[in-house]
Design a protein around this motif. Sequence first.
Motif, PDB file in Angstrom:
ATOM      1  N   VAL A 154       0.896  -1.220  -0.081  1.00  0.00           N
ATOM      2  CA  VAL A 154      -0.080  -0.088  -0.029  1.00  0.00           C
ATOM      3  C   VAL A 154       0.689   1.137   0.066  1.00  0.00           C
ATOM      4  N   ASP A 155       0.606   2.238  -0.992  1.00  0.00           N
ATOM      5  CA  ASP A 155       1.553   3.523  -1.045  1.00  0.00           C
ATOM      6  C   ASP A 155       1.116   4.316  -0.031  1.00  0.00           C
ATOM      7  N   LEU A 156       2.160   5.255   0.150  1.00  0.00           N
ATOM      8  CA  LEU A 156       2.156   6.458   1.165  1.00  0.00           C
ATOM      9  C   LEU A 156       0.950   7.087   1.116  1.00  0.00           C
ATOM     10  N   ALA A 157       0.449   7.531  -0.165  1.00  0.00           N
ATOM     11  CA  ALA A 157      -0.626   8.212  -0.485  1.00  0.00           C
ATOM     12  C   ALA A 157      -1.836   7.797   0.365  1.00  0.00           C
ATOM     13  N   ALA A 158      -2.091   6.505   0.325  1.00  0.00           N
ATOM     14  CA  ALA A 158      -3.279   5.940   1.150  1.00  0.00           C
ATOM     15  C   ALA A 158      -3.304   6.371   2.488  1.00  0.00           C
ATOM     16  N   MET A 159      -2.176   6.929   2.963  1.00  0.00           N
ATOM     17  CA  MET A 159      -2.112   7.212   4.525  1.00  0.00           C
ATOM     18  C   MET A 159      -1.945   8.601   4.722  1.00  0.00           C
ATOM     19  N   GLU A 160      -1.192   9.356   3.807  1.00  0.00           N
ATOM     20  CA  GLU A 160      -0.793  10.780   3.963  1.00  0.00           C
ATOM     21  C   GLU A 160      -1.311  11.497   2.573  1.00  0.00           C
ATOM     22  N   ASP A 161      -1.862  12.701   2.892  1.00  0.00           N
ATOM     23  CA  ASP A 161      -2.306  13.465   1.785  1.00  0.00           C
ATOM     24  C   ASP A 161      -0.964  14.147   1.076  1.00  0.00           C
ATOM     25  N   LEU A 162      -0.769  13.893  -0.161  1.00  0.00           N
ATOM     26  CA  LEU A 162       0.472  14.187  -0.932  1.00  0.00           C
ATOM     27  C   LEU A 162       0.248  15.294  -1.908  1.00  0.00           C
ATOM     28  N   SER A 163      -1.053  15.991  -1.595  1.00  0.00           N
ATOM     29  CA  SER A 163      -1.477  17.202  -2.524  1.00  0.00           C
ATOM     30  C   SER A 163      -0.131  18.254  -2.407  1.00  0.00           C
ATOM     31  N   GLY A 164       0.314  18.729  -3.444  1.00  0.00           N
ATOM     32  CA  GLY A 164       1.228  19.606  -3.707  1.00  0.00           C
ATOM     33  C   GLY A 164       2.690  19.117  -3.815  1.00  0.00           C
ATOM     34  N   LEU A 165       2.996  17.660  -3.401  1.00  0.00           N
ATOM     35  CA  LEU A 165       4.124  17.036  -3.130  1.00  0.00           C
ATOM     36  C   LEU A 165       4.014  15.890  -4.281  1.00  0.00           C
ATOM     37  N   GLU A 166       3.897  16.537  -5.613  1.00  0.00           N
ATOM     38  CA  GLU A 166       4.096  15.512  -6.710  1.00  0.00           C
ATOM     39  C   GLU A 166       5.178  14.846  -7.026  1.00  0.00           C
ATOM     40  N   GLU A 167       6.491  15.477  -6.390  1.00  0.00           N
ATOM     41  CA  GLU A 167       7.666  14.492  -6.324  1.00  0.00           C
ATOM     42  C   GLU A 167       7.898  13.334  -5.372  1.00  0.00           C
ATOM     43  N   VAL A 168       6.960  13.542  -4.529  1.00  0.00           N
ATOM     44  CA  VAL A 168       6.984  12.464  -3.428  1.00  0.00           C
ATOM     45  C   VAL A 168       6.222  11.246  -4.041  1.00  0.00           C
ATOM     46  N   GLY A 169       5.004  11.833  -4.577  1.00  0.00           N
ATOM     47  CA  GLY A 169       3.995  11.019  -5.168  1.00  0.00           C
ATOM     48  C   GLY A 169       4.750   9.965  -6.207  1.00  0.00           C
ATOM     49  N   ALA A 170       5.556  10.643  -6.741  1.00  0.00           N
ATOM     50  CA  ALA A 170       6.239   9.804  -8.094  1.00  0.00           C
ATOM     51  C   ALA A 170       7.894   9.244  -7.614  1.00  0.00           C
ATOM     52  N   SER A 171       7.781   9.166  -6.315  1.00  0.00           N
ATOM     53  CA  SER A 171       9.281   8.585  -5.884  1.00  0.00           C
ATOM     54  C   SER A 171       8.961   7.492  -5.131  1.00  0.00           C
ATOM     55  N   VAL A 172      10.044   6.736  -4.668  1.00  0.00           N
ATOM     56  CA  VAL A 172      10.173   5.269  -4.006  1.00  0.00           C
ATOM     57  C   VAL A 172       9.399   5.469  -2.638  1.00  0.00           C
ATOM     58  N   LEU A 173       9.208   6.695  -2.104  1.00  0.00           N
ATOM     59  CA  LEU A 173       8.658   6.767  -0.979  1.00  0.00           C
ATOM     60  C   LEU A 173       6.870   6.497  -0.972  1.00  0.00           C
ATOM     61  N   ASN A 174       6.546   6.554  -2.213  1.00  0.00           N
ATOM     62  CA  ASN A 174       5.174   6.329  -2.482  1.00  0.00           C
ATOM     63  C   ASN A 174       5.096   4.815  -3.145  1.00  0.00           C
ATOM     64  N   PHE A 175       5.970   4.147  -3.323  1.00  0.00           N
ATOM     65  CA  PHE A 175       5.849   2.516  -3.898  1.00  0.00           C
ATOM     66  C   PHE A 175       4.802   1.878  -3.426  1.00  0.00           C
ATOM     67  N   GLY A 176       4.160   1.424  -4.275  1.00  0.00           N
ATOM     68  CA  GLY A 176       2.982   0.453  -4.046  1.00  0.00           C
ATOM     69  C   GLY A 176       1.893   0.812  -4.696  1.00  0.00           C
ATOM     70  N   MET A 177       0.567   0.441  -4.231  1.00  0.00           N
ATOM     71  CA  MET A 177      -0.739   0.699  -5.112  1.00  0.00           C
ATOM     72  C   MET A 177      -1.449   1.375  -3.973  1.00  0.00           C
ATOM     73  N   PRO A 178      -2.592   1.949  -4.456  1.00  0.00           N
ATOM     74  CA  PRO A 178      -3.581   2.831  -3.405  1.00  0.00           C
ATOM     75  C   PRO A 178      -4.163   1.698  -2.721  1.00  0.00           C
ATOM     76  N   ASP A 179      -4.673   2.058  -1.369  1.00  0.00           N
ATOM     77  CA  ASP A 179      -5.306   0.899  -0.608  1.00  0.00           C
ATOM     78  C   ASP A 179      -6.538   0.394  -1.293  1.00  0.00           C
ATOM     79  N   LEU A 180      -6.639  -0.711  -1.583  1.00  0.00           N
ATOM     80  CA  LEU A 180      -7.725  -1.358  -2.441  1.00  0.00           C
ATOM     81  C   LEU A 180      -8.754  -2.323  -1.540  1.00  0.00           C
ATOM     82  N   ALA A 181      -8.515  -2.164  -0.509  1.00  0.00           N
ATOM     83  CA  ALA A 181      -9.412  -3.025   0.601  1.00  0.00           C
ATOM     84  C   ALA A 181     -10.725  -2.419   0.328  1.00  0.00           C
ATOM     85  N   ALA A 182     -12.028  -3.394   0.370  1.00  0.00           N
ATOM     86  CA  ALA A 182     -13.284  -3.252   0.357  1.00  0.00           C
ATOM     87  C   ALA A 182     -13.583  -2.162  -0.829  1.00  0.00           C
ATOM     88  N   ILE A 183     -13.035  -2.440  -1.943  1.00  0.00           N
ATOM     89  CA  ILE A 183     -13.503  -1.841  -3.234  1.00  0.00           C
ATOM     90  C   ILE A 183     -14.690  -2.504  -3.529  1.00  0.00           C
TER      91      ILE A 183
END
Length: 184
Positions: free
Chosen positions: A75-104
């Motif tokens: 599960v990527d970091l964006a599932a836990m933290e708001d990365l608005s305005g942090l596009e470089e973090v959103g595209a970095s290894v810090l955000n490795f993984g997929m969005p939280d897909l539980a209970a879709i």
Amino acid sequence: MNRIRTTKRDRFVPPVMHAFREAFRMRDAAKPIDNRNEAGERVIAGRRTSPRSAVSETALRIELGEDLASLLNTVDLAAMEDLSGLEEVGASVLNFGMPDLAAIVANAETAQQIGHVLKQKLELYERRLVPGTVVVVGEPLDDTASGQLRFHINAEMYSTPTDIPVEFVADVEAESGKIRVFRL
């Protein structure tokens, strides 16, 4: 001992990570090796150099499958933290993984969104896949889907002497968000 004969056409140069994985599998990464020749000069042990030699296409596919399963079930970091305005973090290894897909909810709109995210994450984080070759196609939903989405993924994997076409299936379980990768 039966050995499968291989030719140069079915042997490929492994990525550097293969050497680390092979050492881990052999449980010898931390074992000291101090081989010396007759002159007392240190000789590099064969078991430490062999992973750098050619490997089979099957071995490359197995390692790719392991890494794809790890990527798609993290599960990527964006599932836990708001990365608005942090596009470089959103595209970095810090955000490795997929969005939280539980209970879709497994429906056509969700399938399309997840297919788009799968393609995006594979192209961003799986560097062995040739850019522009990743194609994700969702299987049409029917009454027997039972809360599961299925995607067929085609791509080419970088390799030497030639790139290897890969095709695999990713099943997304709607309740848990787990993704199973198979037929690689």
